[in-house]
Design a protein around this motif. Structure first.
Motif, PDB file in Angstrom:
ATOM      1  N   SER A  20       0.841  -1.207   0.000  1.00 59.81           N
ATOM      2  CA  SER A  20       0.000   0.000   0.000  1.00 59.81           C
ATOM      3  C   SER A  20       0.866   1.243   0.000  1.00 59.81           C
ATOM      4  CB  SER A  20      -0.878   0.051   1.257  1.00 59.81           C
ATOM      5  OG  SER A  20      -1.927  -0.857   1.182  1.00 59.81           O
ATOM      6  N   PHE A  39      -5.865   2.974   6.060  1.00 61.57           N
ATOM      7  CA  PHE A  39      -6.371   2.387   7.320  1.00 61.57           C
ATOM      8  C   PHE A  39      -5.573   1.137   7.656  1.00 61.57           C
ATOM      9  CE2 PHE A  39      -9.997   4.720   5.528  1.00 61.57           C
ATOM     10  CZ  PHE A  39     -10.235   5.585   6.574  1.00 61.57           C
ATOM     11  N   THR A  41      -5.015  -1.891  10.834  1.00 57.35           N
ATOM     12  CA  THR A  41      -5.492  -2.496  12.079  1.00 57.35           C
ATOM     13  C   THR A  41      -4.521  -2.322  13.243  1.00 57.35           C
ATOM     14  OG1 THR A  41      -6.493  -4.248  10.786  1.00 57.35           O
ATOM     15  CG2 THR A  41      -6.157  -4.732  13.073  1.00 57.35           C
ATOM     16  N   SER A  50       5.700  -7.126   6.236  1.00 55.74           N
ATOM     17  CA  SER A  50       6.736  -6.180   5.814  1.00 55.74           C
ATOM     18  C   SER A  50       7.734  -5.862   6.922  1.00 55.74           C
ATOM     19  CB  SER A  50       6.099  -4.879   5.307  1.00 55.74           C
ATOM     20  OG  SER A  50       5.200  -5.157   4.265  1.00 55.74           O
ATOM     21  N   ASN A  54       9.961 -10.390  10.030  1.00 53.18           N
ATOM     22  CA  ASN A  54       8.866 -11.250   9.559  1.00 53.18           C
ATOM     23  C   ASN A  54       9.138 -11.804   8.169  1.00 53.18           C
ATOM     24  OD1 ASN A  54       7.463 -11.061  11.893  1.00 53.18           O
ATOM     25  ND2 ASN A  54       6.062  -9.462  11.199  1.00 53.18           N
ATOM     26  N   GLY A  57      14.145 -10.523   3.993  1.00 54.07           N
ATOM     27  CA  GLY A  57      14.858  -9.324   3.565  1.00 54.07           C
ATOM     28  C   GLY A  57      15.740  -9.517   2.343  1.00 54.07           C
ATOM     29  N   ASN A 208      -7.188   1.135  13.227  1.00 52.90           N
ATOM     30  CA  ASN A 208      -8.458   1.270  12.507  1.00 52.90           C
ATOM     31  C   ASN A 208      -8.593   0.103  11.541  1.00 52.90           C
ATOM     32  OD1 ASN A 208     -10.244   3.904  12.652  1.00 52.90           O
ATOM     33  ND2 ASN A 208      -8.135   4.460  13.207  1.00 52.90           N
ATOM     34  N   ALA A 245      -3.962  -5.532   2.023  1.00 52.98           N
ATOM     35  CA  ALA A 245      -4.026  -5.957   3.426  1.00 52.98           C
ATOM     36  C   ALA A 245      -3.270  -7.248   3.691  1.00 52.98           C
ATOM     37  CB  ALA A 245      -5.490  -6.102   3.843  1.00 52.98           C
ATOM     38  N   LEU A 329      -2.967 -13.813   9.301  1.00 47.80           N
ATOM     39  CA  LEU A 329      -1.998 -12.779   9.660  1.00 47.80           C
ATOM     40  C   LEU A 329      -1.348 -13.219  10.961  1.00 47.80           C
ATOM     41  CD1 LEU A 329      -4.358  -9.737   9.000  1.00 47.80           C
ATOM     42  CD2 LEU A 329      -2.167 -10.037   7.831  1.00 47.80           C
ATOM     43  N   GLN A 397       3.226 -14.565   8.433  1.00 48.22           N
ATOM     44  CA  GLN A 397       2.353 -15.559   7.787  1.00 48.22           C
ATOM     45  C   GLN A 397       2.299 -15.261   6.289  1.00 48.22           C
ATOM     46  OE1 GLN A 397       1.575 -18.001  10.404  1.00 48.22           O
ATOM     47  NE2 GLN A 397      -0.308 -18.057   9.216  1.00 48.22           N
ATOM     48  N   ARG A 398       2.182 -16.298   5.487  1.00 53.27           N
ATOM     49  CA  ARG A 398       1.905 -16.086   4.063  1.00 53.27           C
ATOM     50  C   ARG A 398       0.605 -16.795   3.752  1.00 53.27           C
ATOM     51  NH1 ARG A 398       7.340 -15.897   0.718  1.00 53.27           N
ATOM     52  NH2 ARG A 398       8.729 -16.851   2.201  1.00 53.27           N
TER      53      ARG A 398
HETATM   54  C1  LIG Z   1       8.567 -15.909   6.066  1.00 60.14           C
HETATM   55  C2  LIG Z   1       8.548 -14.884   4.987  1.00 60.14           C
HETATM   56  C3  LIG Z   1       9.720 -14.587   4.286  1.00 60.14           C
HETATM   57  C4  LIG Z   1       9.706 -13.634   3.271  1.00 60.14           C
HETATM   58  N1  LIG Z   1      10.871 -13.307   2.657  1.00 60.14           N
HETATM   59  C5  LIG Z   1      10.895 -12.325   1.713  1.00 60.14           C
HETATM   60  C6  LIG Z   1      12.118 -11.911   1.131  1.00 60.14           C
HETATM   61  O1  LIG Z   1      13.185 -12.401   1.477  1.00 60.14           O
HETATM   62  N2  LIG Z   1      12.080 -10.943   0.191  1.00 60.14           N
HETATM   63  C7  LIG Z   1      10.912 -10.377  -0.208  1.00 60.14           C
HETATM   64  O2  LIG Z   1      10.946  -9.527  -1.084  1.00 60.14           O
HETATM   65  N3  LIG Z   1       9.722 -10.735   0.324  1.00 60.14           N
HETATM   66  C8  LIG Z   1       9.693 -11.692   1.279  1.00 60.14           C
HETATM   67  N4  LIG Z   1       8.509 -12.067   1.864  1.00 60.14           N
HETATM   68  C9  LIG Z   1       7.247 -11.512   1.344  1.00 60.14           C
HETATM   69  C10 LIG Z   1       7.005 -10.089   1.844  1.00 60.14           C
HETATM   70  O3  LIG Z   1       7.205 -10.006   3.228  1.00 60.14           O
HETATM   71  C11 LIG Z   1       5.578  -9.704   1.486  1.00 60.14           C
HETATM   72  O4  LIG Z   1       5.347  -9.937   0.106  1.00 60.14           O
HETATM   73  C12 LIG Z   1       5.279  -8.228   1.726  1.00 60.14           C
HETATM   74  O5  LIG Z   1       5.756  -7.802   2.977  1.00 60.14           O
HETATM   75  C13 LIG Z   1       3.784  -8.040   1.633  1.00 60.14           C
HETATM   76  O6  LIG Z   1       3.489  -6.696   1.893  1.00 60.14           O
HETATM   77  P1  LIG Z   1       1.982  -6.260   2.075  1.00 60.14           P
HETATM   78  O7  LIG Z   1       2.013  -4.781   2.219  1.00 60.14           O
HETATM   79  O8  LIG Z   1       1.158  -6.846   0.981  1.00 60.14           O
HETATM   80  O9  LIG Z   1       1.500  -7.018   3.406  1.00 60.14           O
HETATM   81  P2  LIG Z   1       1.770  -6.709   4.941  1.00 60.14           P
HETATM   82  O10 LIG Z   1       3.117  -6.171   5.202  1.00 60.14           O
HETATM   83  O11 LIG Z   1       1.358  -7.936   5.685  1.00 60.14           O
HETATM   84  O12 LIG Z   1       0.760  -5.539   5.237  1.00 60.14           O
HETATM   85  C14 LIG Z   1      -0.636  -5.710   5.228  1.00 60.14           C
HETATM   86  C15 LIG Z   1      -1.198  -4.841   6.326  1.00 60.14           C
HETATM   87  O13 LIG Z   1      -2.614  -4.858   6.242  1.00 60.14           O
HETATM   88  C16 LIG Z   1      -3.130  -4.817   7.542  1.00 60.14           C
HETATM   89  N5  LIG Z   1      -4.512  -5.298   7.519  1.00 60.14           N
HETATM   90  C17 LIG Z   1      -4.951  -6.557   7.294  1.00 60.14           C
HETATM   91  N6  LIG Z   1      -6.291  -6.616   7.338  1.00 60.14           N
HETATM   92  C18 LIG Z   1      -6.702  -5.347   7.587  1.00 60.14           C
HETATM   93  C19 LIG Z   1      -7.991  -4.755   7.767  1.00 60.14           C
HETATM   94  N7  LIG Z   1      -9.129  -5.477   7.690  1.00 60.14           N
HETATM   95  N8  LIG Z   1      -8.065  -3.418   8.026  1.00 60.14           N
HETATM   96  C20 LIG Z   1      -6.923  -2.659   8.105  1.00 60.14           C
HETATM   97  N9  LIG Z   1      -5.693  -3.179   7.964  1.00 60.14           N
HETATM   98  C21 LIG Z   1      -5.587  -4.506   7.705  1.00 60.14           C
HETATM   99  C22 LIG Z   1      -2.194  -5.717   8.326  1.00 60.14           C
HETATM  100  O14 LIG Z   1      -2.254  -5.454   9.715  1.00 60.14           O
HETATM  101  C23 LIG Z   1      -0.849  -5.351   7.716  1.00 60.14           C
HETATM  102  O15 LIG Z   1      -0.171  -4.332   8.432  1.00 60.14           O
HETATM  103  C24 LIG Z   1       8.494 -12.980   2.911  1.00 60.14           C
HETATM  104  C25 LIG Z   1       7.328 -13.254   3.635  1.00 60.14           C
HETATM  105  C26 LIG Z   1       7.355 -14.175   4.687  1.00 60.14           C
HETATM  106  C27 LIG Z   1       6.115 -14.408   5.472  1.00 60.14           C
END
Ligand SMILES: Cc1cc2nc3c(=O)[nH]c(=O)nc-3n(C[C@H](O)[C@H](O)[C@H](O)COP(=O)(O)OP(=O)(O)OC[C@H]3O[C@@H](n4cnc5c(N)ncnc54)[C@H](O)[C@@H]3O)c2cc1C
Length: 498
Positions: A20, A39, A41, A50, A54, A57, A208, A245, A329, A397-398
């Motif tokens: 985002s 928004f 949580t 991120s 977690n 990197g 939120n 999210a 999550l 979590q993935r």
């Molecule tokens: C074990 C592991 C190892 C990884 N290794 C790598 C790596 O080496 N290199 C790499 O590039 N990527 C890696 N990744 C993948 C990377 O971490 C993710 O692709 C990336 O962080 C996803 O970003 P995001 O913004 O989509 O999700 P997130 O960072 O999870 O952010 C989503 C946000 O949405 C919020 N949210 C959820 N539901 C709601 C709701 N209803 N209302 C408001 N907020 C909400 C959550 O609280 C969270 O803060 C790895 C992932 C994992 C789990």
């Protein structure tokens, strides 16, 4: 009192993770007048996937991850997927360089560090595979500078811990690329959100939680938000909604009711690392060393021994050890998986479960394994590892995507899917791979799908090329352009170039 927000913004960004935040910055740069609300949580940005610990990197450029270069039945190594991931990372490098030049990111060392990427394998058959893989990759300009060795002393000079106390009769081989990186995606995300906050017309609302998404009059989206402190529920209506999210995206996509989102399911995979902060051990390892995944394991559980640089501190990370949890999550609920089941995705879920029994068995096996067995996996890569130097660190979590499929009922996938409403007013991001490294590529895909007319207009097109000079050019085909882009971004980001 809940904090105030615009009730009719142009854009709502759900989630304060790297996806985002990256999309928000692109939109802000392309259209400074947009009014955006974010928004989240949790209490602040980047607290789920991120956050630095977690994820691993790795600046995924498909340098060292063997699962991107499968060996075909005829014996040749297919590098097409690796090339695609490799040049997607170039988009992130250009985006970050633009922000450093602009002063939005003060110091690249706050989030990115040069760390060589290595592949390391054992056994004669694997050595033969790695040699073939090296021949195919090093012949392409995208992998210029890749080194290969079967020489034990050479490998020991690249990664001493990997060779210390190793059996002398075991055939080994390694490749190395010194242009690899370690990225603190948590620090990056916080800086992107700060930049958005400083640019005006944007505010982020923490604690939120988005609880509902439905159609409002005039084609807008009504987004319901529950303030976790005051427990009040309020609503905004927006022209465009991005569901970034992470693991929380699937339930929100289901709530939106768009036909394009029907049939999707999610399969959660949890993770654990081993972590070592001992300075004298850290001093002897400066690389990300990826090995081969165990038979039956999912692609994201390839074991690797990594240098991490987080908040100025050097640590070693090993893993991930995958596991099964019903949470979507890390801060989610054990009910997440069950609550995501809908009439439209029962068939895809059951079909994927039927076709992936091996994976389920593998994950349960990982959960049940003893700490001694877990440590044994580390010792396959670092034979002299001492359990006293290592502690457990819970990873993010993935949620892997289960996609509806006419032939199989449902297919389990390990990539990322951008789900778009027919009128382009809502986009959700599902899945987690290759991940944060490709955030700029994903943001550009969202812009192309959600804002094609704006992107075709001269103002946006010019600005996008200023942010991403290679936009519209295939770096896989254009060797000169690739060399120039890499030299330029390496200088700005203070990483190595060859
Ligand atoms: C074990 C592991 C190892 C990884 N290794 C790598 C790596 O080496 N290199 C790499 O590039 N990527 C890696 N990744 C993948 C990377 O971490 C993710 O692709 C990336 O962080 C996803 O970003 P995001 O913004 O989509 O999700 P997130 O960072 O999870 O952010 C989503 C946000 O949405 C919020 N949210 C959820 N539901 C709601 C709701 N209803 N209302 C408001 N907020 C909400 C959550 O609280 C969270 O803060 C790895 C992932 C994992 C789990």
């Amino acid at each position: 009192m809940p904090d105030a927000f615009l009730t009719e913004p142009d854009v709502v960004l759900i989630g304060a993770g790297v996806m985002s935040a990256t999309l928000g910055v692109f939109l802000r740069e392309l259209e400074p007048s947009l009014r955006m609300e974010m928004f989240e949580t949790l209490e602040g940005p980047a607290q789920e996937s991120s956050e630095a610990w977690n994820n691993a990197g790795t600046g995924h450029a498909a340098n060292c991850e063997l699962n991107y270069t499968p060996e075909q039945a005829d014996g040749h190594v297919d590098i097409s997927k690796a090339l695609q991931v490799n040049v997607e990372f170039d988009l992130s490098r250009q985006f970050w360089s633009y922000l450093v030049r602009k002063g939005a990111i003060k110091d690249p060392r706050s989030f990115i560090h040069p760390v060589p990427h290595m592949s390391f394998i054992r056994g004669a058959k694997n050595v033969a595979f790695l040699r073939k893989r090296f021949e195919a990759m090093s012949a392409h300009h995208c992998y210029h500078g890749m080194e290969y060795s079967e020489d034990r002393q050479q490998i020991a000079s690249w990664a001493p811990l990997v060779m210390e106390e190793r059996r002398a009769d075991e055939p080994v081989a390694a490749t190395r690329i010194v242009t690899g990186t370690d990225v603190d995606y948590g620090s990056l995300t916080r800086q992107l959100v700060d930049h958005l906050g400083a640019s005006g017309g944007f505010s982020a609302h923490y604690l939120n939680r988005v609880t509902g998404i439905s159609r409002a009059e005039g084609g807008r989206w009504r987004v319901e938000v529950k303030d976790k402190k005051s427990r009040e529920t309020r609503a905004v209506t927006a022209k465009f909604v991005f569901i970034g999210a992470g693991g929380g995206a699937l339930p929100l996509l289901e709530k939106s009711g768009i036909p394009e989102g029907k049939g999707y399911g999610g399969f959660p995979v949890s993770g654990i690392w081993l972590r070592c902060d001992e300075p004298d051990i850290n001093e002897r390892h400066h690389a990300k060393v990826y090995s081969k995944a165990a038979v039956g394991s999912p692609p994201m559980s390839v074991p690797h021994l990594d240098t991490r640089v987080i908040g100025g501190q050097h640590s070693l990370l090993f893993g991930p050890y995958a596991g099964f949890s019903t949470r979507f999550l890390k801060h989610g609920s054990l009910m997440d998986l069950f609550e995501s089941v809908e009439p439209s995705n029962i068939t895809p879920l059951l079909s994927a479960a039927r076709d992936n029994l091996g994976l389920t068995e593998y994950l349960i096996g990982q959960v049940l394994q003893s700490s001694g067995h877990r440590f044994g996996t580390l010792q396959e890569i670092y034979p002299g590892a001492d359990p006293d130097d290592w502690k457990l660190q819970v990873a993010g979590q993935r949620v892997q995507i289960i996609r509806p499929d006419a032939e199989h009922g449902g297919l389990l996938e390990f990539g990322t899917e951008v789900v778009v409403a027919a009128d382009r007013s809502l986009i959700a991001l599902l899945g987690a791979s290759p991940g944060a490294s490709t955030a700029a590529f994903i943001a550009i895909s969202v812009l192309e799908k959600g804002f094609p007319q704006e992107l075709a207009a001269s103002g946006w097109a010019r600005k996008l090329r200023e942010i991403i000079p290679s936009y519209g050019v295939s770096l896989i085909d254009d060797a000169d352009f690739t060399r120039r882009i890499r030299a330029d971004t390496a200088e700005v980001l203070k990483v190595d170039n060859v």
